[in-house]
Design an enzyme around this catalytic site. Structure first.
Site, mmCIF file in Angstrom:
data_model
loop_
_atom_site.group_PDB
_atom_site.id
_atom_site.type_symbol
_atom_site.label_atom_id
_atom_site.label_comp_id
_atom_site.label_asym_id
_atom_site.label_seq_id
_atom_site.Cartn_x
_atom_site.Cartn_y
_atom_site.Cartn_z
ATOM 1 N N ASP A 1 -43.766 -3.007 44.256
ATOM 2 C CA ASP A 1 -44.034 -3.885 43.119
ATOM 3 C C ASP A 1 -43.811 -5.342 43.504
ATOM 4 O O ASP A 1 -43.184 -5.654 44.532
ATOM 5 C CB ASP A 1 -43.133 -3.498 41.949
ATOM 6 C CG ASP A 1 -43.774 -3.749 40.596
ATOM 7 O OD1 ASP A 1 -44.732 -4.542 40.526
ATOM 8 O OD2 ASP A 1 -43.303 -3.162 39.604
ATOM 9 N N ASP B 1 -50.013 -2.305 34.039
ATOM 10 C CA ASP B 1 -48.801 -1.734 33.450
ATOM 11 C C ASP B 1 -49.079 -1.111 32.091
ATOM 12 O O ASP B 1 -48.186 -0.499 31.500
ATOM 13 C CB ASP B 1 -47.728 -2.818 33.289
ATOM 14 C CG ASP B 1 -46.989 -3.102 34.577
ATOM 15 O OD1 ASP B 1 -47.096 -2.298 35.525
ATOM 16 O OD2 ASP B 1 -46.298 -4.140 34.661
#
Length: 723
Positions: free
Chosen positions: A456, A520
């Site tokens: 990430d 997301d």
């Protein structure tokens, strides 16, 4: 040699040299084998203009009369014995040769007076995808500060409309469209990463071009740092699609003999609308020897990620419950997300301290990993190696490792950039910082049975600097080197590119990773658009697509399990949900969806992507057709309330017109409990209950009457050739 003609897969690139510099005079449809004298292309000279024809070169230059954006911009930081003409080079062809059996070219252009040389490599790949990259070398006696080196391709005058993509967090890759007008249209990305609003695709096309019709010329810029994409439309009628790395002041200064290489500009032409562009990119991806479904014939495993199930609540017992239930449903990869390392109880602390937190995991991750692998699943782990919290041991011990606008650390009076999610960026251009990050990840992978890293990156690189100078360029290259070093040390480990969702999705990062996280947002309605346009360039096997919770954590919407599952099927399928909270009906549908994915993932991840042209704006039909045309999966999706009482007949595109097919609903089916919940009609179309048989030509041209779907519902159709 007055020209080079590159031909492959239905695409031609014709390069002319008669003006002394290289010029692409045609990029598009195959021209066949006979090329006339290119002197016939010399344009007229209008009033109040240069006295010679203006060349729109492979590297457009002011010295050739080009009045648009020049491809090369820079200057000498001192004269180094070279006159100031270096600010406006006159690059001329030194050599030009065909490569790759006529599919490619290598062209060297130079200006000895300016002390510059540029080597350009062009190649046509599978699907007719064109790859262009330049390398500029300082051949002068002093330093040369490069400001921009752009790669461009011409588009013809009948390209009347421009489509690109934009977005934000949880709403990546949404299309916007406009008429092409005179002037320069520019999209700048200053995020230090690709960006949530970055356009995967810039497409110029004929009036009204659509999914399945029209001529389209499209580009993608393969770079994960700052960049600009643009369309130059000049008063003389010529147009250029281009892209370049967006360099900061003094970011690239070349000493004598030093070189700078551009990221790759990928360009595709189609006479079959946007689906033809997609097909070109897919064929190129899948021909790569390192493509994920090419290496050892491995297929994409079903994923269960823990983030929206437990967040930072890391305890062995609930995680084992999740893993056990996941294995029962058919999960093949279990991924432990954020919260496993020292001091990480929320997002305020711990980033940078890549050690397993002994207070939570007194025996390390071994008990969980052993349980996961004993259930027949791979174990994956979330990391964010480029980031650091100020509340961390590494930040306290090495404040000089934090990137920022100052030449000294914040502990010595320097200024830090604004915080973003309570975090800063580790300066990977610092060799010590790079080695620390590599060492910690190498140790984690060496000490634990980890098959997958969810990598990430949760902030933009604003004011990103090294030693007082901007350094996004160096940071991006260091990030690529870090990925490559870890993959070399641990060749069996797969890596996902995630950046607050889809903020680092590009072909540059996908040369070093195995998958991207598109967003997301797991809301199926939002995901429909996000995935449709992400997959306009990236094949679905590279795009993580998960079934989220019934009640979406990012939008608050509530969606039926079949809608969520059908949406996720058209990607690299997984779940991000506390499946312990699922109802028995949801679990059964999920189990069936996983079985469908496993049965059809070879088709989903190798077939031709098709998107029907449907006039109703709230209805979509998309699918995947096998390369031999014998099988397909289609999803009919109601994105909202339809304008008409019934959707009418919709064609199934991409099938072989000469074959007979059987069409059946496979999710939901008449036997499912959610069958009636999916529809809003008194009675369904006659064919739906028992299926339909018709030719591919009939199904494409006449179509089938679709059921009246409730808003935000979908139905999955399986199509197989018969006879």
């Amino acid at each position: 040699m007055d020209h080079l003609h590159l031909r492959y897969a239905g695409t031609s690139v014709l390069l002319a040299f008669d003006a002394g510099e290289a010029e692409i005079v045609h990029w598009g449809a195959d021209l066949g084998g006979s090329i006339p004298s290119l002197g016939l292309l010399s344009p007229p000279i209008p009033h109040s203009a240069y006295d010679v024809p203006v060349v729109a070169g492979l590297l457009p230059q002011a010295s050739s009369g080009w009045l648009g954006r020049p491809a090369v911009r820079g200057h000498r930081t001192d004269d180094g014995g070279v006159p100031g003409i270096a600010f406006s080079p006159a690059l001329r062809v030194v050599s030009a040769e065909a490569t790759l059996d006529g599919r490619g070219a290598r062209i060297v252009q130079a200006d000895a007076a300016a002390g510059l040389s540029v080597t350009t490599e062009l190649a046509l790949h599978e699907g007719g995808l064109l790859e262009i990259a330049h390398e500029l070398t300082n051949t002068g006696g002093g330093p040369y500060q490069l400001e921009e080196l752009a790669a461009v391709v011409p588009v013809p005058g009948d390209a009347a409309e421009l489509l690109d993509l934009t977005g934000r967090w949880c709403r990546e890759n949404h299309p916007q469209r406009q008429t092409i007008r005179q002037g320069t249209w520019v999209r700048s990305g200053r995020h230090g990463r690709t960006g949530h609003d970055s356009s995967l695709l810039v497409a110029a096309g004929t009036t009204g071009f659509s999914n399945r019709s029209g001529r389209v010329w499209a580009t993608h810029f393969g770079w994960s740092g700052n960049h600009e994409q643009y369309l130059d439309s000049l008063a003389d009628g010529r147009r250029m699609l281009g892209a370049a790395e967006l360099l900061g002041p003094g970011e690239v200064v070349l000493g004598p003999g030093e070189s700078y290489r551009t990221p790759v500009l990928y360009a595709a032409y189609s006479d079959r609308g946007l689906d033809g562009i997609t097909d070109a990119f897919y064929r190129w991806f899948r021909a790569r020897p390192h493509h994920v479904d090419t290496v050892a014939g491995r297929q994409r495993p079903v994923v269960l990620n823990t983030w929206e199930a437990v967040y930072f609540d890391h305890r062995l017992e609930p995680l084992v419950e999740l893993a056990t239930l996941g294995a029962e449903l058919g999960v093949e990869r279990f991924v432990l997300d954020d919260g496993w390392f020292r001091g990480r109880r929320d997002d305020h602390a711990g980033l940078g301290d890549w050690y397993v937190d002994e207070s939570i995991w007194p025996s390390g991750l071994t008990p969980l990993i052993e349980k996961v692998t004993s259930l027949g699943m791979e174990f994956g782990l979330w990391v964010e190696p480029e980031m650091v919290n100020l509340d961390s041991d590494v930040a306290r011990e090495h404040p000089d490792w934090i990137a920022g606008p100052s030449a000294v650390s914040h502990k010595d009076g320097g200024r830090l950039p604004l915080e973003w999610r309570h975090q800063h960026v580790i300066d990977l251009a610092n060799p010590d910082a790079w080695q620390y990050v590599f060492g910690r990840l190498d140790a984690l992978l060496s000490e634990n049975s980890i098959a997958y890293l969810k990598w990430d990156q949760n902030r933009d690189l604003t004011e990103h600097g090294h030693a007082g100078r901007p350094s996004v360029h160096a940071q991006t290259l260091a990030y690529y080197r870090l990925l490559d070093a870890l993959r070399a040390a641990h060749p069996g480990v797969e890596i996902e590119s995630c950046a607050s969702g889809g903020a680092r999705v590009d072909l540059g990062v996908l040369e070093h990773t195995d998958r991207v996280w598109a967003s997301d947002c797991n809301d199926a309605l939002e995901r429909h658009t996000i995935q449709r346009w992400t997959e306009a360039v990236l094949p679905p096997e590279l795009v993580g697509a998960h079934v989220g919770p019934t009640h979406s954590h990012t939008t608050g919407r509530v969606h039926d399990i079949s809608f969520r599952a059908i949406t996720a099927l058209f990607g690299h399928f997984g779940m991000e949900w506390d499946i312990r909270q699922a109802t028995p009906r949801e679990r059964e549908t999920l189990r069936r969806a996983i079985a469908l994915y496993k049965r059809h993932r070879a088709l989903l991840h190798s077939g031709v992507r098709v998107n029907a042209d449907v006039t109703e704006p709230h209805l979509a039909l998309h699918g995947v057709v096998s390369q031999d045309g014998t099988e397909a999966l289609f999803a009919a999706v109601a994105l909202g309330t339809l304008a008409a009482e019934a959707p009418g007949r919709v064609g199934l595109p991409g099938l072989d017109p000469g074959l007979e097919y059987r069409v059946e609903a496979v999710l939901p089916t008449p036997a499912d409990g959610d069958w009636q919940d999916t529809f809003a009609h008194v009675s369904p179309p006659a064919w739906l209950a028992d299926g339909a048989t018709a030719s591919g030509r009939f199904l494409a041209e006449v179509g089938l009457p679709l059921p009246i779907l409730r808003p935000e519902h979908a139905i999955l159709l399986h199509v197989t050739a018969v006879g």
